[in-house]
Design an enzyme around this catalytic site. Structure first.
Site, mmCIF file in Angstrom:
data_model
loop_
_atom_site.group_PDB
_atom_site.id
_atom_site.type_symbol
_atom_site.label_atom_id
_atom_site.label_comp_id
_atom_site.label_asym_id
_atom_site.label_seq_id
_atom_site.Cartn_x
_atom_site.Cartn_y
_atom_site.Cartn_z
ATOM 1 C CG ASP A 139 -1.831 1.138 1.319
ATOM 2 O OD1 ASP A 139 -2.876 1.069 0.663
ATOM 3 O OD2 ASP A 139 -1.524 2.142 2.006
ATOM 4 C CE1 TYR A 175 0.269 7.670 3.047
ATOM 5 C CE2 TYR A 175 0.556 5.466 2.189
ATOM 6 C CZ TYR A 175 -0.208 6.396 2.848
ATOM 7 O OH TYR A 175 -1.438 6.036 3.316
ATOM 8 C CE LYS A 213 -3.900 4.649 0.863
ATOM 9 N NZ LYS A 213 -2.478 4.334 1.070
ATOM 10 C CG HIS A 224 -4.760 9.564 0.629
ATOM 11 N ND1 HIS A 224 -3.409 9.566 0.425
ATOM 12 C CD2 HIS A 224 -4.930 9.093 1.894
ATOM 13 C CE1 HIS A 224 -2.785 9.117 1.494
ATOM 14 N NE2 HIS A 224 -3.682 8.831 2.417
HETATM 15 N N1 LIG Z 1 -5.677 5.683 3.868
HETATM 16 C C1 LIG Z 1 -5.174 6.461 4.779
HETATM 17 O O1 LIG Z 1 -5.567 7.624 4.957
HETATM 18 C C2 LIG Z 1 -4.084 5.944 5.659
HETATM 19 C C3 LIG Z 1 -3.723 6.664 6.789
HETATM 20 C C4 LIG Z 1 -2.728 6.152 7.583
HETATM 21 C C5 LIG Z 1 -2.094 4.960 7.252
HETATM 22 N N2 LIG Z 1 -2.471 4.292 6.120
HETATM 23 C C6 LIG Z 1 -1.822 3.035 5.712
HETATM 24 O O2 LIG Z 1 -1.725 2.192 6.798
HETATM 25 C C7 LIG Z 1 -0.353 1.956 7.116
HETATM 26 C C8 LIG Z 1 -0.227 2.020 8.624
HETATM 27 O O3 LIG Z 1 -0.725 0.838 9.105
HETATM 28 P P1 LIG Z 1 0.187 -0.108 9.922
HETATM 29 O O4 LIG Z 1 -0.428 -1.432 9.813
HETATM 30 O O5 LIG Z 1 1.622 0.067 9.539
HETATM 31 O O6 LIG Z 1 0.011 0.574 11.356
HETATM 32 P P2 LIG Z 1 -0.184 -0.111 12.731
HETATM 33 O O7 LIG Z 1 -1.328 -1.048 12.684
HETATM 34 O O8 LIG Z 1 -0.224 0.957 13.751
HETATM 35 O O9 LIG Z 1 1.129 -0.961 12.863
HETATM 36 C C9 LIG Z 1 2.392 -0.314 12.975
HETATM 37 C C10 LIG Z 1 2.806 -0.310 14.417
HETATM 38 O O10 LIG Z 1 2.772 -1.643 14.874
HETATM 39 C C11 LIG Z 1 3.971 -1.995 15.517
HETATM 40 N N3 LIG Z 1 4.209 -3.388 15.166
HETATM 41 C C12 LIG Z 1 4.354 -3.922 13.942
HETATM 42 N N4 LIG Z 1 4.506 -5.239 14.004
HETATM 43 C C13 LIG Z 1 4.423 -5.564 15.299
HETATM 44 C C14 LIG Z 1 4.522 -6.782 16.011
HETATM 45 N N5 LIG Z 1 4.673 -7.946 15.363
HETATM 46 N N6 LIG Z 1 4.411 -6.738 17.340
HETATM 47 C C15 LIG Z 1 4.248 -5.593 17.977
HETATM 48 N N7 LIG Z 1 4.160 -4.402 17.369
HETATM 49 C C16 LIG Z 1 4.252 -4.391 16.032
HETATM 50 C C17 LIG Z 1 5.012 -1.048 15.003
HETATM 51 O O11 LIG Z 1 5.886 -0.806 16.031
HETATM 52 P P3 LIG Z 1 7.416 -0.374 15.754
HETATM 53 O O12 LIG Z 1 7.374 0.858 14.979
HETATM 54 O O13 LIG Z 1 7.935 -0.222 17.135
HETATM 55 O O14 LIG Z 1 7.998 -1.529 15.015
HETATM 56 C C18 LIG Z 1 4.186 0.202 14.676
HETATM 57 O O15 LIG Z 1 4.108 1.045 15.803
HETATM 58 C C19 LIG Z 1 0.435 3.014 6.423
HETATM 59 O O16 LIG Z 1 1.729 2.596 6.108
HETATM 60 C C20 LIG Z 1 -0.415 3.268 5.201
HETATM 61 O O17 LIG Z 1 -0.096 2.330 4.196
HETATM 62 C C21 LIG Z 1 -3.464 4.752 5.342
#
Ligand SMILES: NC(=O)c1ccc[n+]([C@@H]2O[C@H](COP(=O)([O-])OP(=O)(O)OC[C@H]3O[C@@H](n4cnc5c(N)ncnc54)[C@H](OP(=O)(O)O)[C@@H]3O)[C@@H](O)[C@H]2O)c1
Length: 257
Positions: A58, A63, A93, A126
Protein backbone atom coordinates in the site's frame (compact mmCIF):
# COMPACT_ATOMS: atom_id res chain seq x y z
CA UNK A 1 -3.56 -14.55 -6.89
CA UNK A 2 -6.73 -16.59 -7.15
CA UNK A 3 -5.61 -19.20 -4.67
CA UNK A 4 -4.30 -16.74 -2.06
CA UNK A 5 -0.55 -16.31 -1.58
CA UNK A 6 1.76 -18.42 0.57
CA UNK A 7 3.54 -16.68 3.46
CA UNK A 8 5.98 -19.12 5.00
CA UNK A 9 3.65 -22.00 5.79
CA UNK A 10 0.66 -19.65 6.11
CA UNK A 11 -1.66 -19.03 3.19
CA UNK A 12 -2.87 -15.42 2.98
CA UNK A 13 -6.53 -15.43 1.97
CA UNK A 14 -7.69 -13.02 -0.69
CA UNK A 15 -11.03 -11.40 -1.39
CA UNK A 16 -12.78 -10.41 -4.62
CA UNK A 17 -13.03 -6.78 -5.67
CA UNK A 18 -16.25 -5.64 -7.26
CA UNK A 19 -16.15 -4.68 -10.96
CA UNK A 20 -12.65 -6.11 -11.25
CA UNK A 21 -11.06 -9.46 -11.97
CA UNK A 22 -8.40 -8.82 -9.32
CA UNK A 23 -8.49 -10.35 -5.86
CA UNK A 24 -6.97 -8.50 -2.90
CA UNK A 25 -4.75 -10.36 -0.40
CA UNK A 26 -6.21 -9.50 3.02
CA UNK A 27 -2.78 -8.87 4.56
CA UNK A 28 -0.74 -6.02 3.12
CA UNK A 29 2.28 -3.92 4.03
CA UNK A 30 1.75 -0.19 4.52
CA UNK A 31 4.64 1.94 3.28
CA UNK A 32 3.91 5.27 4.99
CA UNK A 33 6.37 6.51 7.59
CA UNK A 34 6.53 9.86 9.31
CA UNK A 35 9.13 11.21 9.06
CA UNK A 36 9.89 9.54 5.70
CA UNK A 37 12.42 6.75 6.35
CA UNK A 38 14.33 7.32 3.11
CA UNK A 39 14.20 5.52 -0.21
CA UNK A 40 16.86 2.89 0.45
CA UNK A 41 15.45 1.87 3.86
CA UNK A 42 11.95 1.67 2.38
CA UNK A 43 13.13 -0.42 -0.56
CA UNK A 44 15.00 -2.84 1.71
CA UNK A 45 12.00 -3.19 4.06
CA UNK A 46 9.75 -3.99 1.09
CA UNK A 47 12.20 -6.57 -0.27
CA UNK A 48 12.37 -8.25 3.16
CA UNK A 49 8.57 -8.30 3.30
CA UNK A 50 8.45 -9.88 -0.17
CA UNK A 51 10.90 -12.57 0.96
CA UNK A 52 8.56 -13.28 3.90
CA UNK A 53 5.66 -13.69 1.50
CA UNK A 54 3.93 -10.30 1.44
CA UNK A 55 2.41 -9.59 -1.97
CA UNK A 56 0.07 -6.67 -1.21
CA UNK A 57 1.75 -3.26 -0.83
CA UNK A 58 0.00 0.00 0.00
CA UNK A 59 1.51 3.29 -1.12
CA UNK A 60 0.33 6.82 -1.99
CA UNK A 61 1.60 9.89 -3.78
CA UNK A 62 1.74 11.60 -0.38
CA UNK A 63 3.99 8.96 1.20
CA UNK A 64 6.92 9.45 -1.22
CA UNK A 65 7.20 5.65 -1.30
CA UNK A 66 6.04 4.96 -4.87
CA UNK A 67 9.59 5.21 -6.22
CA UNK A 68 11.24 2.93 -3.62
CA UNK A 69 8.36 0.47 -4.04
CA UNK A 70 8.94 0.54 -7.82
CA UNK A 71 12.68 -0.01 -7.28
CA UNK A 72 11.93 -2.92 -4.92
CA UNK A 73 9.59 -4.52 -7.47
CA UNK A 74 12.22 -4.17 -10.23
CA UNK A 75 14.87 -5.71 -7.96
CA UNK A 76 12.54 -8.51 -6.81
CA UNK A 77 11.87 -9.40 -10.44
CA UNK A 78 15.53 -9.30 -11.47
CA UNK A 79 16.68 -11.38 -8.47
CA UNK A 80 13.83 -13.88 -8.71
CA UNK A 81 12.14 -13.05 -5.35
CA UNK A 82 9.00 -12.87 -7.47
CA UNK A 83 8.55 -14.38 -10.92
CA UNK A 84 6.04 -11.97 -12.35
CA UNK A 85 4.55 -8.57 -11.58
CA UNK A 86 1.11 -10.23 -11.64
CA UNK A 87 1.94 -11.93 -8.32
CA UNK A 88 1.74 -8.53 -6.63
CA UNK A 89 -1.19 -6.42 -5.51
CA UNK A 90 -0.19 -2.75 -5.62
CA UNK A 91 -2.47 -0.04 -4.27
CA UNK A 92 -1.89 3.71 -4.48
CA UNK A 93 -3.86 6.84 -3.68
CA UNK A 94 -4.94 10.07 -5.33
CA UNK A 95 -3.82 13.03 -3.19
CA UNK A 96 -6.31 15.82 -2.39
CA UNK A 97 -4.60 18.44 -4.57
CA UNK A 98 -5.07 16.13 -7.58
CA UNK A 99 -8.72 15.42 -6.72
CA UNK A 100 -9.98 17.58 -9.60
CA UNK A 101 -11.52 16.12 -12.78
CA UNK A 102 -8.69 16.99 -15.17
CA UNK A 103 -5.85 16.12 -12.75
CA UNK A 104 -6.83 12.54 -11.83
CA UNK A 105 -5.61 10.63 -14.91
CA UNK A 106 -2.28 12.56 -15.06
CA UNK A 107 -1.80 11.91 -11.30
CA UNK A 108 -2.15 8.16 -11.83
CA UNK A 109 0.14 8.32 -14.88
CA UNK A 110 2.76 9.98 -12.65
CA UNK A 111 2.29 7.26 -9.99
CA UNK A 112 2.76 4.56 -12.65
CA UNK A 113 5.95 6.30 -13.77
CA UNK A 114 7.21 6.38 -10.14
CA UNK A 115 6.33 2.71 -9.71
CA UNK A 116 7.78 1.73 -13.12
CA UNK A 117 4.54 -0.19 -13.74
CA UNK A 118 2.00 -0.33 -16.55
CA UNK A 119 -0.91 -0.75 -14.16
CA UNK A 120 -1.72 -0.88 -10.47
CA UNK A 121 -4.30 -3.11 -8.84
CA UNK A 122 -6.23 -0.57 -6.81
CA UNK A 123 -6.36 3.23 -7.01
CA UNK A 124 -8.25 5.04 -4.27
CA UNK A 125 -9.23 8.62 -3.47
CA UNK A 126 -7.08 9.24 -0.37
CA UNK A 127 -9.51 11.55 1.51
CA UNK A 128 -13.02 12.82 0.66
CA UNK A 129 -11.78 16.37 0.22
CA UNK A 130 -9.99 18.34 -2.49
CA UNK A 131 -7.29 20.95 -2.00
CA UNK A 132 -5.57 23.66 -3.98
CA UNK A 133 -3.83 22.06 -6.99
CA UNK A 134 -0.06 21.89 -6.98
CA UNK A 135 0.60 21.38 -3.27
CA UNK A 136 1.50 17.99 -1.78
CA UNK A 137 1.94 19.33 1.75
CA UNK A 138 0.54 17.58 4.79
CA UNK A 139 -1.17 18.78 6.88
CA UNK A 140 -3.11 20.74 4.28
CA UNK A 141 -3.34 24.47 5.02
CA UNK A 142 -6.81 25.50 6.19
CA UNK A 143 -7.17 28.01 3.35
CA UNK A 144 -6.27 25.36 0.73
CA UNK A 145 -9.19 22.99 1.48
CA UNK A 146 -11.88 22.73 -1.20
CA UNK A 147 -15.08 20.68 -1.28
CA UNK A 148 -14.80 17.67 -3.57
CA UNK A 149 -16.97 17.44 -6.67
CA UNK A 150 -17.64 13.73 -6.14
CA UNK A 151 -19.32 13.18 -9.51
CA UNK A 152 -16.57 14.57 -11.71
CA UNK A 153 -13.68 13.17 -9.64
CA UNK A 154 -15.28 9.71 -9.66
CA UNK A 155 -15.83 9.93 -13.45
CA UNK A 156 -12.09 10.49 -13.79
CA UNK A 157 -11.39 7.53 -11.48
CA UNK A 158 -13.61 5.41 -13.76
CA UNK A 159 -11.61 6.65 -16.73
CA UNK A 160 -8.43 5.40 -14.97
CA UNK A 161 -9.92 1.89 -14.79
CA UNK A 162 -11.33 2.03 -18.32
CA UNK A 163 -7.90 3.06 -19.65
CA UNK A 164 -6.37 0.00 -17.95
CA UNK A 165 -4.14 2.04 -15.63
CA UNK A 166 -5.73 0.33 -12.61
CA UNK A 167 -7.63 -2.93 -12.18
CA UNK A 168 -9.96 -1.53 -9.54
CA UNK A 169 -10.94 1.83 -8.05
CA UNK A 170 -11.99 2.76 -4.56
CA UNK A 171 -11.91 5.31 -1.79
CA UNK A 172 -10.34 5.88 1.60
CA UNK A 173 -11.61 7.59 4.74
CA UNK A 174 -15.15 7.74 3.31
CA UNK A 175 -18.20 7.67 5.62
CA UNK A 176 -21.50 5.96 4.66
CA UNK A 177 -22.87 9.32 3.54
CA UNK A 178 -19.91 10.12 1.31
CA UNK A 179 -19.95 6.59 -0.16
CA UNK A 180 -23.61 7.25 -0.91
CA UNK A 181 -22.61 10.42 -2.81
CA UNK A 182 -20.27 8.37 -5.01
CA UNK A 183 -22.75 5.51 -5.48
CA UNK A 184 -25.46 7.95 -6.58
CA UNK A 185 -23.70 8.64 -9.90
CA UNK A 186 -21.09 5.87 -10.26
CA UNK A 187 -21.04 3.67 -13.36
CA UNK A 188 -18.28 1.59 -11.72
CA UNK A 189 -19.04 1.38 -7.99
CA UNK A 190 -16.13 1.70 -5.54
CA UNK A 191 -14.52 -1.70 -4.93
CA UNK A 192 -12.91 -0.83 -1.59
CA UNK A 193 -12.86 1.69 1.24
CA UNK A 194 -9.70 1.91 3.35
CA UNK A 195 -10.32 3.35 6.82
CA UNK A 196 -8.74 3.29 10.27
CA UNK A 197 -10.20 0.27 12.06
CA UNK A 198 -9.24 -1.85 15.07
CA UNK A 199 -11.03 -3.60 17.95
CA UNK A 200 -11.31 -0.28 19.81
CA UNK A 201 -12.70 1.50 16.73
CA UNK A 202 -14.86 -1.09 15.05
CA UNK A 203 -16.62 1.03 12.41
CA UNK A 204 -19.79 -1.05 12.86
CA UNK A 205 -22.14 1.16 10.83
CA UNK A 206 -19.65 1.50 7.99
CA UNK A 207 -18.95 -2.25 8.03
CA UNK A 208 -22.62 -3.05 7.63
CA UNK A 209 -23.04 -0.45 4.88
CA UNK A 210 -20.02 -1.72 2.92
CA UNK A 211 -21.12 -5.33 3.29
CA UNK A 212 -24.55 -4.48 1.92
CA UNK A 213 -23.03 -2.62 -1.05
CA UNK A 214 -20.33 -5.25 -1.72
CA UNK A 215 -17.51 -2.79 -0.98
CA UNK A 216 -14.39 -4.34 0.62
CA UNK A 217 -13.56 -2.51 3.82
CA UNK A 218 -9.82 -2.46 4.52
CA UNK A 219 -8.33 -1.53 7.89
CA UNK A 220 -5.34 0.73 8.11
CA UNK A 221 -3.32 0.93 11.33
CA UNK A 222 -4.98 -2.21 12.79
CA UNK A 223 -2.39 -2.08 15.60
CA UNK A 224 -3.45 1.44 16.56
CA UNK A 225 -0.69 3.55 15.00
CA UNK A 226 1.31 3.90 18.20
CA UNK A 227 4.25 6.26 17.90
CA UNK A 228 2.53 8.49 15.34
CA UNK A 229 1.17 11.99 15.95
CA UNK A 230 -2.38 10.73 15.35
CA UNK A 231 -2.39 7.22 16.91
CA UNK A 232 -1.87 5.93 20.46
CA UNK A 233 -0.76 2.98 22.61
CA UNK A 234 -4.35 2.25 23.62
CA UNK A 235 -4.88 -0.62 21.21
CA UNK A 236 -1.62 -2.49 21.83
CA UNK A 237 -1.98 -1.98 25.59
CA UNK A 238 -5.66 -2.90 25.90
CA UNK A 239 -6.08 -5.32 28.83
CA UNK A 240 -8.88 -7.32 27.17
CA UNK A 241 -6.74 -7.88 24.08
CA UNK A 242 -3.80 -8.94 26.27
CA UNK A 243 -6.04 -11.50 27.98
CA UNK A 244 -7.23 -12.86 24.62
CA UNK A 245 -3.64 -13.05 23.38
CA UNK A 246 -2.53 -14.93 26.48
CA UNK A 247 -5.45 -17.34 26.27
CA UNK A 248 -4.68 -18.05 22.62
CA UNK A 249 -0.90 -18.22 23.05
CA UNK A 250 -0.45 -15.38 20.54
CA UNK A 251 0.89 -11.83 20.69
CA UNK A 252 -1.51 -8.87 20.82
CA UNK A 253 -0.29 -7.90 17.32
CA UNK A 254 -1.25 -11.35 15.97
CA UNK A 255 -4.69 -11.12 17.58
CA UNK A 256 -5.23 -7.68 16.05
CA UNK A 257 -4.24 -8.81 12.57
N1 LIG B 1 -5.68 5.68 3.87
C1 LIG B 1 -5.17 6.46 4.78
O1 LIG B 1 -5.57 7.62 4.96
C2 LIG B 1 -4.08 5.94 5.66
C3 LIG B 1 -3.72 6.66 6.79
C4 LIG B 1 -2.73 6.15 7.58
C5 LIG B 1 -2.09 4.96 7.25
N2 LIG B 1 -2.47 4.29 6.12
C6 LIG B 1 -1.82 3.03 5.71
O2 LIG B 1 -1.73 2.19 6.80
C7 LIG B 1 -0.35 1.96 7.12
C8 LIG B 1 -0.23 2.02 8.62
O3 LIG B 1 -0.73 0.84 9.10
P1 LIG B 1 0.19 -0.11 9.92
O4 LIG B 1 -0.43 -1.43 9.81
O5 LIG B 1 1.62 0.07 9.54
O6 LIG B 1 0.01 0.57 11.36
P2 LIG B 1 -0.18 -0.11 12.73
O7 LIG B 1 -1.33 -1.05 12.68
O8 LIG B 1 -0.22 0.96 13.75
O9 LIG B 1 1.13 -0.96 12.86
C9 LIG B 1 2.39 -0.31 12.98
C10 LIG B 1 2.81 -0.31 14.42
O10 LIG B 1 2.77 -1.64 14.87
C11 LIG B 1 3.97 -2.00 15.52
N3 LIG B 1 4.21 -3.39 15.17
C12 LIG B 1 4.35 -3.92 13.94
N4 LIG B 1 4.51 -5.24 14.00
C13 LIG B 1 4.42 -5.56 15.30
C14 LIG B 1 4.52 -6.78 16.01
N5 LIG B 1 4.67 -7.95 15.36
N6 LIG B 1 4.41 -6.74 17.34
C15 LIG B 1 4.25 -5.59 17.98
N7 LIG B 1 4.16 -4.40 17.37
C16 LIG B 1 4.25 -4.39 16.03
C17 LIG B 1 5.01 -1.05 15.00
O11 LIG B 1 5.89 -0.81 16.03
P3 LIG B 1 7.42 -0.37 15.75
O12 LIG B 1 7.37 0.86 14.98
O13 LIG B 1 7.94 -0.22 17.13
O14 LIG B 1 8.00 -1.53 15.01
C18 LIG B 1 4.19 0.20 14.68
O15 LIG B 1 4.11 1.04 15.80
C19 LIG B 1 0.43 3.01 6.42
O16 LIG B 1 1.73 2.60 6.11
C20 LIG B 1 -0.41 3.27 5.20
O17 LIG B 1 -0.10 2.33 4.20
C21 LIG B 1 -3.46 4.75 5.34
Amino acid sequence: MDQGSEMGSISIPDVPLKSSNRRMPVLGLGTAASPFSGSETTKLAILEAMKLGYRHFDTATLYQTEQPLGDAIAEALSTGIIKSRDELFIASKLWCSDAHRELVVPALQKSLENLQLEYIDLYVIHWPVSSKPGSYEFPIKKEDFLPMDFKSVWEAMEECQNLGYTKAIGVSNFSCKKLGDILATAKIPPAANQVEMNPLWQQNKLREFCKAKDIQLAAYAPLGARGTIWGSNRVMECEVLKEIAEAKGKTVAQVLI
